[in-house]
Design a protein around this motif. Structure first.
Motif, short mmCIF file in Angstrom:
data_model
loop_
_atom_site.label_atom_id
_atom_site.label_comp_id
_atom_site.label_asym_id
_atom_site.label_seq_id
_atom_site.Cartn_x
_atom_site.Cartn_y
_atom_site.Cartn_z
N GLU A 1 48.52 91.57 -18.29
CA GLU A 1 48.24 90.25 -17.75
C GLU A 1 47.91 90.38 -16.25
N PRO A 2 47.13 89.45 -15.70
CA PRO A 2 46.72 89.55 -14.29
C PRO A 2 47.89 89.72 -13.32
N HIS A 3 48.98 88.97 -13.53
CA HIS A 3 50.10 89.06 -12.58
C HIS A 3 50.78 90.43 -12.67
N LEU A 4 50.82 91.01 -13.88
CA LEU A 4 51.42 92.33 -14.03
C LEU A 4 50.51 93.40 -13.42
N ARG A 5 49.22 93.23 -13.60
CA ARG A 5 48.26 94.18 -13.01
C ARG A 5 48.39 94.17 -11.48
N LYS A 6 48.52 92.97 -10.92
CA LYS A 6 48.66 92.86 -9.46
C LYS A 6 49.95 93.52 -9.00
N GLN A 7 51.02 93.34 -9.77
CA GLN A 7 52.30 93.93 -9.41
C GLN A 7 52.23 95.46 -9.45
N LEU A 8 51.61 96.00 -10.48
CA LEU A 8 51.53 97.46 -10.62
C LEU A 8 50.70 98.09 -9.49
N GLN A 9 49.74 97.35 -8.96
CA GLN A 9 48.91 97.88 -7.88
C GLN A 9 49.72 98.17 -6.62
N GLU A 10 50.90 97.56 -6.52
CA GLU A 10 51.74 97.77 -5.34
C GLU A 10 52.61 99.02 -5.46
N TYR A 11 52.66 99.63 -6.64
CA TYR A 11 53.53 100.79 -6.87
C TYR A 11 52.72 102.08 -6.79
N GLU A 12 53.40 103.15 -6.43
CA GLU A 12 52.71 104.41 -6.21
C GLU A 12 51.98 104.90 -7.47
N TYR A 13 52.66 104.83 -8.61
CA TYR A 13 52.05 105.33 -9.85
C TYR A 13 51.52 104.20 -10.74
N GLY A 14 51.48 102.99 -10.20
CA GLY A 14 51.01 101.86 -10.99
C GLY A 14 49.56 101.97 -11.41
N SER A 15 48.75 102.62 -10.58
CA SER A 15 47.33 102.73 -10.91
C SER A 15 47.11 103.56 -12.18
N TYR A 16 48.02 104.53 -12.44
CA TYR A 16 47.90 105.33 -13.66
C TYR A 16 48.18 104.47 -14.89
N VAL A 17 49.15 103.56 -14.76
CA VAL A 17 49.47 102.67 -15.87
C VAL A 17 48.27 101.77 -16.19
N THR A 18 47.70 101.16 -15.17
CA THR A 18 46.57 100.26 -15.39
C THR A 18 45.35 101.02 -15.92
N GLN A 19 45.14 102.23 -15.41
CA GLN A 19 43.98 103.01 -15.84
C GLN A 19 44.07 103.33 -17.33
N PHE A 20 45.21 103.86 -17.76
CA PHE A 20 45.34 104.24 -19.16
C PHE A 20 45.37 103.01 -20.08
N SER A 21 45.99 101.91 -19.62
CA SER A 21 45.99 100.68 -20.42
C SER A 21 44.58 100.16 -20.63
N ASP A 22 43.80 100.12 -19.55
CA ASP A 22 42.43 99.62 -19.65
C ASP A 22 41.56 100.55 -20.51
N ASP A 23 41.73 101.86 -20.32
CA ASP A 23 40.95 102.82 -21.12
C ASP A 23 41.28 102.67 -22.61
N ALA A 24 42.55 102.47 -22.90
CA ALA A 24 42.96 102.32 -24.29
C ALA A 24 42.39 101.03 -24.89
N ASP A 25 42.47 99.92 -24.15
CA ASP A 25 41.92 98.66 -24.64
C ASP A 25 40.43 98.79 -24.94
N GLU A 26 39.71 99.46 -24.05
CA GLU A 26 38.27 99.62 -24.23
C GLU A 26 37.97 100.49 -25.45
N ALA A 27 38.74 101.55 -25.62
CA ALA A 27 38.54 102.42 -26.78
C ALA A 27 38.81 101.66 -28.08
N LEU A 28 39.88 100.86 -28.09
CA LEU A 28 40.22 100.10 -29.30
C LEU A 28 39.15 99.06 -29.61
N ARG A 29 38.60 98.46 -28.58
CA ARG A 29 37.55 97.46 -28.79
C ARG A 29 36.36 98.05 -29.54
N TYR A 30 36.06 99.32 -29.29
CA TYR A 30 34.93 99.98 -29.96
C TYR A 30 35.38 100.87 -31.12
#
Length: 302
Positions: A171-200
């Motif tokens: 969710e947008p608020h969770l994405r914004k929160q994770l951006q503030e953490y050191e390793y949060g970008s890895y969480v968002t990256q893999f989540s987004d990559d997985a969503d895109e893979a599942l879509r196709y």
């Protein structure tokens, strides 16, 4: 509309044949006919009412020009036209032999349900602007849950639609929160990559990415809350495997027992599904891992 149930087979539970008989008896009481009956796949359709032929059909029959196949098709269409939009129209059950890590054996029951509204849109011409798809979804979900309860199925995956499945994990608020953490970008990256893979429908890459998202979510949480950098302590992929990360997050007391048990079960499924399994990997398996990541993120960061 899809769902996933399961049944355990042991000395105290009914056999698969008995369960299938009970299911058919229940579906018959609910107004369904058996459309297909196989060893592993059973499909039911809302009972066809035997309407009297209309004037034109009687006239054609009298003149000897009636086509019985066309007549049956027309009667089926008329029956569908009169069916309530939000009522489930066709329901298919697939029984898949399964064994679990704790030694239990039984069947995963994959369920597909087509609401009458969906069938009408596919088969009938007309204006469906005043229809209520959300009502059809709610009613069909409720129907599947009731069937599971009455037959004795356990719910492994709550009923859902494909549209719901393609909603982003973050969710947008969770994405914004994770951006503030050191390793949060890895969480968002893999989540987004997985969503895109599942879509196709790239199921195996989706599963891999969702699992990596789970791992990085744990690493991120430990670093943020306990000020411990697991990457510095052991190095990702060396000292802390998936099982070690599960133990770390369990010790924080922030995850429920249900989540903990589901993650531990994935410890074996991780390699089996994502890396070394031969043959087809089902989309339901990917959705299950996606749901587990979503629940974990809610428990840790919300």
């Amino acid at each position: 509309m899809e769902a996933e149930f399961y049944i355990i087979q042991d000395n105290g539970n009914p056999s698969l044949t008995t369960v299938q008989v009970q299911l058919t008896e229940l579906m018959t009481r609910r107004g369904y006919d058996v459309l297909h009956q196989g060893q592993r796949v059973w499909e039911y359709m809302l009972q066809q009412r035997h309407s009297s032929p209309g004037f034109w059909w009687r006239l054609k029959q009298k003149l000897g020009i009636v086509n019985e196949t066309d007549r049956k098709a027309e009667l089926s269409i008329e029956n569908l036209r009169e069916t309530r939009d939000d009522h489930p129209y066709r329901i298919k059950f697939r029984f898949i032999p399964t064994s679990w890590e704790n030694g239990d054996e039984g069947y995963v029951v994959e369920v597909e349900c087509i609401p009458a509204l969906r069938e009408k849109i596919d088969q009938l011409s007309g204006n469906f602007g005043n229809s209520d798809p959300k009502s059809a979804v709610r009613t069909s979900k409720s129907e599947l849950r009731d069937i599971a309860t009455e037959v004795g199925f356990n719910i492994l995956q709550e009923p859902f639609t494909r549209a719901e499945n393609h909603e982003p994990t973050l969710e947008p608020h969770l994405r914004k929160q994770l951006q503030e953490y050191e390793y949060g970008s890895y969480v968002t990256q893999f989540s987004d990559d997985a969503d895109e893979a599942l879509r196709y429908s790239l199921i195996r890459p989706a599963i891999c990415a969702y699992i990596h998202g789970i791992e990085w979510a744990i690493i991120c949480y430990i670093e943020q809350i306990e000020n411990r950098d697991l990457m510095d302590e052991e190095g990702y992929g060396r000292g802390y495997g998936f099982k070690g990360l599960i133990k770390e997050i369990e010790e924080t007391g922030e995850v429920t027992q249900t989540t903990s048990e589901a993650l531990r079960e994935m410890n074996t499924q991780r390699i089996w599904m994502a890396h070394h399994k031969e043959g087809k990997v089902s989309e339901i398996e990917a959705r299950r891992v996606k749901q587990r990541l979503s629940i974990l993120l809610e428990e840790l960061f919300l």
